[in-house]
Design an enzyme around this catalytic site. Structure first.
Site, mmCIF file in Angstrom:
data_model
loop_
_atom_site.group_PDB
_atom_site.id
_atom_site.type_symbol
_atom_site.label_atom_id
_atom_site.label_comp_id
_atom_site.label_asym_id
_atom_site.label_seq_id
_atom_site.Cartn_x
_atom_site.Cartn_y
_atom_site.Cartn_z
ATOM 1 N N TYR A 114 0.867 -1.179 0.000
ATOM 2 C CA TYR A 114 0.000 0.000 0.000
ATOM 3 C C TYR A 114 0.899 1.222 0.000
ATOM 4 O O TYR A 114 1.855 1.302 0.775
ATOM 5 C CB TYR A 114 -0.871 -0.036 1.264
ATOM 6 C CG TYR A 114 -1.750 1.171 1.481
ATOM 7 C CD1 TYR A 114 -2.795 1.467 0.604
ATOM 8 C CD2 TYR A 114 -1.549 2.008 2.581
ATOM 9 C CE1 TYR A 114 -3.603 2.570 0.822
ATOM 10 C CE2 TYR A 114 -2.359 3.114 2.806
ATOM 11 C CZ TYR A 114 -3.387 3.392 1.913
ATOM 12 O OH TYR A 114 -4.187 4.484 2.126
ATOM 13 N N LYS A 131 4.764 8.320 9.301
ATOM 14 C CA LYS A 131 4.439 7.687 10.583
ATOM 15 C C LYS A 131 5.411 7.964 11.735
ATOM 16 O O LYS A 131 5.298 8.974 12.405
ATOM 17 C CB LYS A 131 4.273 6.192 10.341
ATOM 18 C CG LYS A 131 3.296 5.921 9.159
ATOM 19 C CD LYS A 131 2.228 4.983 9.442
ATOM 20 C CE LYS A 131 1.301 4.803 8.244
ATOM 21 N NZ LYS A 131 0.000 4.366 8.540
ATOM 22 N N ASP A 143 9.362 2.702 -0.060
ATOM 23 C CA ASP A 143 8.300 3.369 0.692
ATOM 24 C C ASP A 143 8.468 2.948 2.154
ATOM 25 O O ASP A 143 8.044 1.857 2.566
ATOM 26 C CB ASP A 143 6.932 2.966 0.142
ATOM 27 C CG ASP A 143 5.807 3.685 0.883
ATOM 28 O OD1 ASP A 143 6.100 4.391 1.869
ATOM 29 O OD2 ASP A 143 4.644 3.525 0.484
#
Ligand SMILES: Cc1ncc(COP(=O)(O)O)c(C=O)c1O
Length: 437
Positions: free
Chosen positions: A143, A274, A246
């Site tokens: 994702y 994050k 990523d």
């Protein structure tokens, strides 16, 4: 059984009147009886509207690496806010954050954004501008945020639509994506050396980037097989493709310098978010000098009203200072190892085939199979229903991993040894219950 207590349920009803399905992210919707409203968080815990306490292993889907309401970060943000929060100019906080990232992650240049989605979206544009090519490879079960380009063959996509392993079909996982975008994405199973090489050789002239989560943070923490990330590096070097890590979930978590440090591989472009801000909205695109310097006023657009805003930048400045100077990850890894070992012992004792994936700070549990999953298709062959049964049993007992096994267990520094013991006791009980059903 119902996870919502009375007050939480009432508040959820109120929420649904004004917010579609009562949530501001579809991933937060656990159904009519189990979607929670959270009143507060502190350290490793969150409390719902009925004052039920949970040990939190979701941590806002990974960011809260130090713990909720972690005072040194909160204080730095409060202090910074006294001087205003948005100026349409660069602030010292932004410079400090970029300096820290270059030091910690061994990158040359950094641009800040607010969310992981923005970071990956801009990174793809940079890769396209750098190479003059338009397509990219992404791996199934990974994702990369909410932008239309990436919403193909993610962990939420329909299994039946993924096509054969040899010739996968990019499967959109939402309505609303223009069909034309299919032509820009090539999806492949992770860890498929032969498929990757064959695809790159056939398409390299069109390939701007190979995107990968180095550890599958959205598919139970599946690990790269030895040599797979090196293979991507080798192919990118040979064919002039941008290698893009990523690291929105792995950054500052799997090790201080993220997956690049953990696996000893440098990508060309890296996206972070994050853990870098302990839950405050802040993200980054970072990478090698020549690729990053493609960004240029008037030539290659990157920006945003809130990029580098004081709240996010001050939070990241303090969070990264703490991660850089204190052995935070040693503690997290110790607790994570204790959990992984304890869970393994309980499942073995119960006779449930299993495999624990990922790393101690971010691990997943595959049930129903005892071989290491190599890709998302392998993961789906496991027993997701049993996992959900056990994870809901844990939630009823005040331990909160995600109910969906694709989302790893995330650990924070505030998690204590006692919390680990409480979790393992509850895990034992939840497994017993699930077996009796
Ligand atoms: C690997 C990865 N990339 C990108 C994103 C998108 O980040 P955000 O939710 O901040 O937009 C996520 C979110 O979970 C992610 O896990």
């Amino acid at each position: 059984m119902k996870l919502q207590g009375e007050k939480t349920g009432t508040f959820f009803e109120k929420s649904k009147r004004v917010i579609p399905h009562g949530v501001n992210s579809n991933f937060r919707y656990w159904g009519e009886d189990d979607t929670l409203i959270i009143k507060k968080g502190e350290g490793a815990y969150v409390w719902d509207m009925d004052d039920k306490r949970y040990i939190d292993y979701r941590l806002g889907f990974g960011p809260v690496i130090l713990g909720h309401s972690y005072q040194p970060v909160v204080e730095r943000v409060q202090e910074a806010l006294q001087g205003g929060n948005l100026f349409a100019w660069t602030t010292p906080y932004e410079v400090s954050v970029a300096e820290r990232i270059t030091r910690i992650c061994n990158v040359d240049k950094v641009r800040l954004t607010n969310t992981g989605t923005e970071a990956t979206m801009h990174a793809l544009r940079i890769a396209r501008a750098y190479t003059g090519r338009e397509k990219f490879i992404k791996f199934e079960g990974q994702y990369h945020g909410m932008a239309d380009y990436f919403m193909f063959s993610t962990a939420s996509s329909y299994r039946g639509g993924l096509g054969s392993r040899r010739n996968p079909i990019p499967q959109p996982n939402t309505s609303g994506i223009p069909k034309a975008l299919n032509q820009y994405v090539i999806t492949l199973p992770f860890n498929d050396f032969e498929g990757l090489e064959r695809t790159v050789k056939a398409n390299w002239g069109d390939l701007a980037a190979i995107f990968t989560e180095p550890v599958l943070g959205n598919a139970a923490g599946i690990m790269p097989q030895p040599g797979f990330l090196e293979k991507i590096r080798e192919l990118c070097d040979e064919y002039g493709i941008v290698m893009l890590f990523d690291e929105v979930k792995t950054g500052f978590r799997v090790s201080r310098g993220g997956a690049q440090e953990y696996f000893g591989i440098q990508a060309d472009l890296i996206t972070y978010a994050k853990a870098m801000g302990n839950g405050f909205p802040i993200a980054a695109i970072a990478g090698k000098e020549d690729v990053m310097m493609t960004v240029e006023p008037g030539s290659l657009a990157h920006g945003g009203t809130y990029t580098g805003n004081v709240v996010g930048a001050a939070a990241a400045d303090k969070t990264l200072e703490i991660l850089e100077t204190q052995p935070i990850l040693d503690t997290i890894n110790k607790r994570g190892k204790a959990l992984m070992t304890g869970i393994t012992d309980i499942l073995t004792e119960a006779g449930i085939p299993h495999y624990i994936t990922g790393v101690p700070s971010m691990f997943g549990i595959l049930l129903g199979k005892d071989e290491e999953p190599s890709d998302f298709r392998d993961y789906l062959a496991g027993d997701g229903d049993l996992y959900e049964e056990i994870s809901m049993g844990l939630n009823y007992r005040g331990i909160q991993p995600d109910s969906d096994g694709r989302e790893p267990w995330f650990l924070c520094y505030s998690l204590s040894e006692t919390d680990v013991d409480e979790t393992l006791n509850a895990f034992n009980d939840a497994v017993k219950d699930a077996k009796e059903k």
